[in-house]
Scaffold this active site. Structure first.
Site, mmCIF file in Angstrom:
data_model
loop_
_atom_site.group_PDB
_atom_site.id
_atom_site.type_symbol
_atom_site.label_atom_id
_atom_site.label_comp_id
_atom_site.label_asym_id
_atom_site.label_seq_id
_atom_site.Cartn_x
_atom_site.Cartn_y
_atom_site.Cartn_z
ATOM 1 N N ASP A 1 10.050 22.794 -4.986
ATOM 2 C CA ASP A 1 10.740 22.008 -6.012
ATOM 3 C C ASP A 1 12.257 22.029 -5.885
ATOM 4 O O ASP A 1 12.931 21.349 -6.661
ATOM 5 C CB ASP A 1 10.373 22.532 -7.411
ATOM 6 C CG ASP A 1 8.876 22.712 -7.567
ATOM 7 O OD1 ASP A 1 8.146 21.732 -7.362
ATOM 8 O OD2 ASP A 1 8.437 23.838 -7.876
ATOM 9 N N LYS B 1 0.844 -1.198 0.000
ATOM 10 C CA LYS B 1 0.000 0.000 0.000
ATOM 11 C C LYS B 1 0.875 1.243 0.000
ATOM 12 O O LYS B 1 2.087 1.167 0.223
ATOM 13 C CB LYS B 1 -0.915 -0.006 1.227
ATOM 14 C CG LYS B 1 -0.176 -0.074 2.561
ATOM 15 C CD LYS B 1 -1.135 -0.203 3.723
ATOM 16 C CE LYS B 1 -0.355 -0.275 5.042
ATOM 17 N NZ LYS B 1 -1.251 -0.325 6.207
ATOM 18 N N ARG C 1 1.525 -10.351 7.218
ATOM 19 C CA ARG C 1 1.443 -9.093 6.477
ATOM 20 C C ARG C 1 2.679 -8.231 6.759
ATOM 21 O O ARG C 1 2.607 -7.259 7.512
ATOM 22 C CB ARG C 1 0.176 -8.327 6.869
ATOM 23 C CG ARG C 1 -1.125 -9.076 6.651
ATOM 24 C CD ARG C 1 -2.332 -8.218 6.985
ATOM 25 N NE ARG C 1 -2.259 -7.637 8.309
ATOM 26 C CZ ARG C 1 -2.733 -8.199 9.411
ATOM 27 N NH1 ARG C 1 -3.326 -9.389 9.352
ATOM 28 N NH2 ARG C 1 -2.632 -7.582 10.568
ATOM 29 N N ARG D 1 -10.258 -0.270 15.407
ATOM 30 C CA ARG D 1 -10.189 0.468 14.142
ATOM 31 C C ARG D 1 -11.190 -0.193 13.205
ATOM 32 O O ARG D 1 -12.385 0.026 13.349
ATOM 33 C CB ARG D 1 -8.760 0.451 13.592
ATOM 34 C CG ARG D 1 -8.467 1.524 12.561
ATOM 35 C CD ARG D 1 -6.979 1.622 12.254
ATOM 36 N NE ARG D 1 -6.433 0.408 11.673
ATOM 37 C CZ ARG D 1 -5.167 0.290 11.273
ATOM 38 N NH1 ARG D 1 -4.328 1.320 11.408
ATOM 39 N NH2 ARG D 1 -4.728 -0.828 10.754
ATOM 40 N N HIS E 1 -5.549 -7.249 13.844
ATOM 41 C CA HIS E 1 -4.351 -6.413 13.808
ATOM 42 C C HIS E 1 -3.888 -6.150 15.236
ATOM 43 O O HIS E 1 -4.679 -5.695 16.075
ATOM 44 C CB HIS E 1 -4.635 -5.091 13.103
ATOM 45 C CG HIS E 1 -3.405 -4.390 12.634
ATOM 46 N ND1 HIS E 1 -2.874 -4.569 11.374
ATOM 47 C CD2 HIS E 1 -2.578 -3.529 13.268
ATOM 48 C CE1 HIS E 1 -1.783 -3.838 11.244
ATOM 49 N NE2 HIS E 1 -1.586 -3.205 12.379
ATOM 50 N N TYR F 1 13.811 31.776 0.614
ATOM 51 C CA TYR F 1 12.701 32.529 1.185
ATOM 52 C C TYR F 1 12.999 32.977 2.617
ATOM 53 O O TYR F 1 13.604 32.245 3.412
ATOM 54 C CB TYR F 1 11.429 31.671 1.196
ATOM 55 C CG TYR F 1 10.815 31.447 -0.162
ATOM 56 C CD1 TYR F 1 10.304 32.506 -0.898
ATOM 57 C CD2 TYR F 1 10.741 30.168 -0.706
ATOM 58 C CE1 TYR F 1 9.734 32.301 -2.145
ATOM 59 C CE2 TYR F 1 10.166 29.949 -1.953
ATOM 60 C CZ TYR F 1 9.670 31.031 -2.671
ATOM 61 O OH TYR F 1 9.111 30.818 -3.909
ATOM 62 N N CYS G 1 12.174 24.493 -0.474
ATOM 63 C CA CYS G 1 11.080 25.011 -1.297
ATOM 64 C C CYS G 1 10.273 23.846 -1.877
ATOM 65 O O CYS G 1 10.586 22.675 -1.651
ATOM 66 C CB CYS G 1 11.636 25.873 -2.421
ATOM 67 S SG CYS G 1 12.757 27.166 -1.866
#
Length: 719
Positions: A652, A375, A556, A469, A497, A602, A650
């Site tokens: 990017d 996942k 798992r 949960r 779980h 910045y 920043c």
């Protein structure tokens, strides 16, 4: 992490097969021996087209046959390509066909027969045959198991055989003769996509998936025997004048089978240039026949270039190869590859992943198998490449968070069970069936929704043993029993779980014991009610590594699979030697010198105290790098040295202080997660510096980061 296939043998024979097709249409030995020419063109050369079908089966049909609908995309793309190439070939040969009178007295039915079955020029029948064969096998596979599809293809081949090389026997049986006479009103020959193509398409798909093709010597012997029997068959049929056509023989099937096995077993490296060249030769050679004969007439060399069949054949082959090479160059087949690793990227170490699987497998309880959690894009690593590699290691169970993640895996060719651990909206239930996904039952009310969908769904029932949960509460055994009996639910798994399996605090260990007692108590009570025990899974990474005793068929594993645990401390205390799979890198975009008092970024968050050199890296928080690493909190590796982050990260880009690090220039690599020489920055270290866990650092790495696989070639690691 797609395995590199040793297709060099196939690539070499592509050219040989193309030249064999040229031989069929030029009869190279006819000037010397009628029997020798028959053997070459009507026996040996008859392996060429089945070979082409088998190649298509391996690389186009295989996923659709074995992986279901998620493999259909490649098939339909190939059908479109074949249709486009067929259309272009039709236009190319239209003037020649008109000149030769092929299209005189056409009716609508004969035009459709020519276009859809026979081909608009004598060699172009291959394209509609391949398209028809692919679609026919695909359609059969939608309704029949693979064995039944293969049997149907064999029956179709037998029917075609009786209308081809054995037609002389067929006409002696009135019922069959009438049936074939009617059939030949629809198509001119049985060597088409209905009767010839399917069996070879399926053979190629099956052989292409085999890891071990056997010994080349054995395949060569079997091929020689098959060809000898096919030769005897062909000459006997010719002697008794039984052939209506001569494309289909009984022993052509084993001959093609063992030929293909032999070519795959040679283990030669791919020769990609042979692929478009062979296609070009196949398509263009009739034009070259016309061209050679025209040139011979103009130069007065007809006796040599046409009268001598072998020289004629050599001239046509040479002209076809040259024309094909020119076409390949003109159409830009050898395009310059797209440059990888240009800005920022992730490198995945295949060997490290394989190592982690092996050490985790060694810890599994008896009778258990890994069910990796892939996942969140495999914790940022790349779900499809990771799952494909795990498939190659024999892993056939996976878990994801959403139906969209499951669909991505299926469309990427991942095989085996895929369990959706999270909630799926009822409007998305059709996707569970379409992509063959298993769904978690999050509680009794949700089970009712799943069952009311009215179509049978595979589910794993979640049991809430204390985490509170997802899952039906363990006290509600009667509700859990009702879930297992619901008409449209096929319960294939039961799980819980553990929420405190990552610590050794006495109170947490006691809580884990209570969870286990509650879960296995539910299992016993369900069995007492006559409900068969499905596959159980309880443990995840920490439970497995901490030696918690929880019998089940699946484990798992998540973060441990990727070579670390959630914290740096946990990783250092791990009882097995895990290896990080991921390295995060970026390139230096620019290097600047700042004088005393000058600032960068910045908010002027970095101000030079003395002359400093800073490097701008082409990566930022939009790529998943935490902004909280700004202003010296984080470091990166350049030239094997740790250098601090200078100023604010920043969206990017980011800047680092490289004062004192030699040879830093635009294009230089920087390591943000991973090792450089003796220095290493781990995801756990970044987690410590930012107050989180390694799972979050990794799973937030952005999709615009290219994933590059490194390490040795994959091997069959089934256990």
């Amino acid at each position: 992490m797609k395995a590199k296939q040793n297709t060099g043998g196939l690539d070499i024979f592509r050219l040989a097969a193309a030249f064999l097709v040229v031989a069929i249409h030029t009869s190279p030995l006819s000037s010397f021996s009628a029997e020798g020419d028959f053997f070459l063109t009507r026996v040996l050369a008859r392996t060429a087209v089945p070979f082409f079908f088998m190649v298509t089966g391996q690389f186009v049909l295989s996923d659709s046959l074995f992986s279901g609908r998620e493999g259909d995309g490649a098939l339909f793309r190939q059908v479109k390509k074949l249709a486009l190439l067929y259309g272009l070939s039709i236009l190319l040969y239209l003037p020649v066909g008109i000149y030769a009178g092929h299209y005189q007295a056409l009716t609508l039915s004969s035009a459709l027969r020519m276009l859809l079955i026979d081909g608009t020029f004598y060699h172009l029948w291959y394209f509609p045959a391949c398209i028809t064969g692919l679609l026919l096998v695909w359609l059969l596979r939608r309704f029949l198991p693979l064995r039944a599809v293969a049997a149907a293809a064999g029956i179709l081949y037998l029917i075609g055989l009786l209308g081809d090389s054995y037609y002389g026997l067929t006409v002696r049986i009135p019922v069959l003769s009438g049936a074939y006479d009617a059939a030949f009103q629809v198509f001119s020959y049985t060597r088409n996509g209905f009767f010839l193509a399917p069996v070879f398409l399926i053979l190629g798909a099956v052989l292409g998936r085999r890891k071990n093709q056997g010994r080349p010597a054995l395949s060569a012997v079997c091929l020689a025997v098959s060809l000898a029997l096919m030769t005897a068959e062909a000459f006997l049929l010719r002697h008794f004048a039984l052939q209506r056509h001569d494309s289909m023989y009984v022993f052509l099937v084993p001959a093609a089978y063992f030929l293909y096995r032999l070519l795959l077993s040679l283990g030669l490296r791919p020769w990609k240039a042979a692929r478009p060249l062979s296609t070009g030769i196949y398509v263009l050679h009739p034009l070259m026949i016309v061209g050679v004969r025209g040139a011979a007439k103009l130069t007065g060399l007809t006796g040599l270039l046409v009268g001598n069949s072998l020289i004629h054949y050599a001239a046509v082959c040479g002209a076809s190869l040259a024309a094909s090479a020119c076409l390949v160059l003109l159409t830009g087949w050898r395009k310059r590859p797209v440059f990888s690793c240009g800005r920022a990227w992730i490198e995945l170490d295949r060997d490290a992943l394989r190592h982690n699987v092996e050490v985790l497998r060694a810890l599994l309880p008896q009778g258990s198998a890994l069910m990796p959690a892939v996942k969140a894009n495999a914790y940022g690593h790349g779900a499809v490449p990771v799952a494909r590699e795990l498939n190659r290691m024999g892993i056939r169970s996976f878990c994801v968070a959403t139906v969209a993640e499951g669909r991505e895996l299926r469309c990427g060719g991942v095989r085996g069970e895929i369990l959706v651990l999270g909630y799926t909206h009822p409007r998305q239930f059709p996707l569970l069936r379409r992509y063959r996904l298993s769904q978690t039952v999050v509680d009794y009310a949700y089970a009712l929704q799943l069952s009311r969908y009215g179509r049978r769904l595979r589910v794993h029932v979640g049991v809430d043993s204390g985490m509170h949960r997802l899952g039906e509460r363990c006290e509600q055994v009667e509700k859990l029993a009702r879930i297992c009996r619901m008409k449209h639910l096929k319960v294939v798994g039961l799980f819980t779980h553990l929420c405190a399996d990552d610590t050794h605090r006495p109170e947490d260990e006691a809580f884990t014991r209570r969870q286990l007692e509650a879960f296995y108590g539910v299992v016993r009570q369900l069995e007492e009610r006559g409900i068969p025990r499905p596959r159980l899974h309880v443990l995840s990474s920490y439970g497995l590594l901490n030696g918690i005793q929880a019998p089940g068929q699946l484990v798992r594993v998540g973060i441990a699979l990727y070579g670390m645990l959630s914290t740096q401390e946990d990783t250092q205390r791990c009882p097995v030697p895990l290896k990080p799979v991921l390295t995060l890198k970026a390139r230096v975009a620019a290097v600047k010198t700042l004088h005393t008092g000058e600032s960068a970024g910045y908010g002027r968050a970095f101000i030079a105290e003395g002359e400093r050199r800073i490097a701008v890296l082409a990566i930022g928080y939009a790529d998943g790098l935490p902004r909280s690493l700004s202003c010296g909190v984080g470091e990166v590796l350049i030239g094997g040295c740790r250098v601090p982050v200078a100023g604010r990260i920043c969206m990017d880009q980011m800047t680092v202080d490289v004062t004192g690090v030699p040879d830093v220039q635009p294009g230089t690599e920087a390591v943000l997660i991973g090792r450089w020489g003796a220095e290493e920055i781990t995801a756990g270290e970044l987690a410590e510096r930012t107050g989180t866990i390694a799972n979050e650092i990794l799973s937030r790495l952005g999709l615009r980061l290219e994933r590059i696989v490194t390490g040795s070639s994959p091997v069959d690691g089934r256990k």
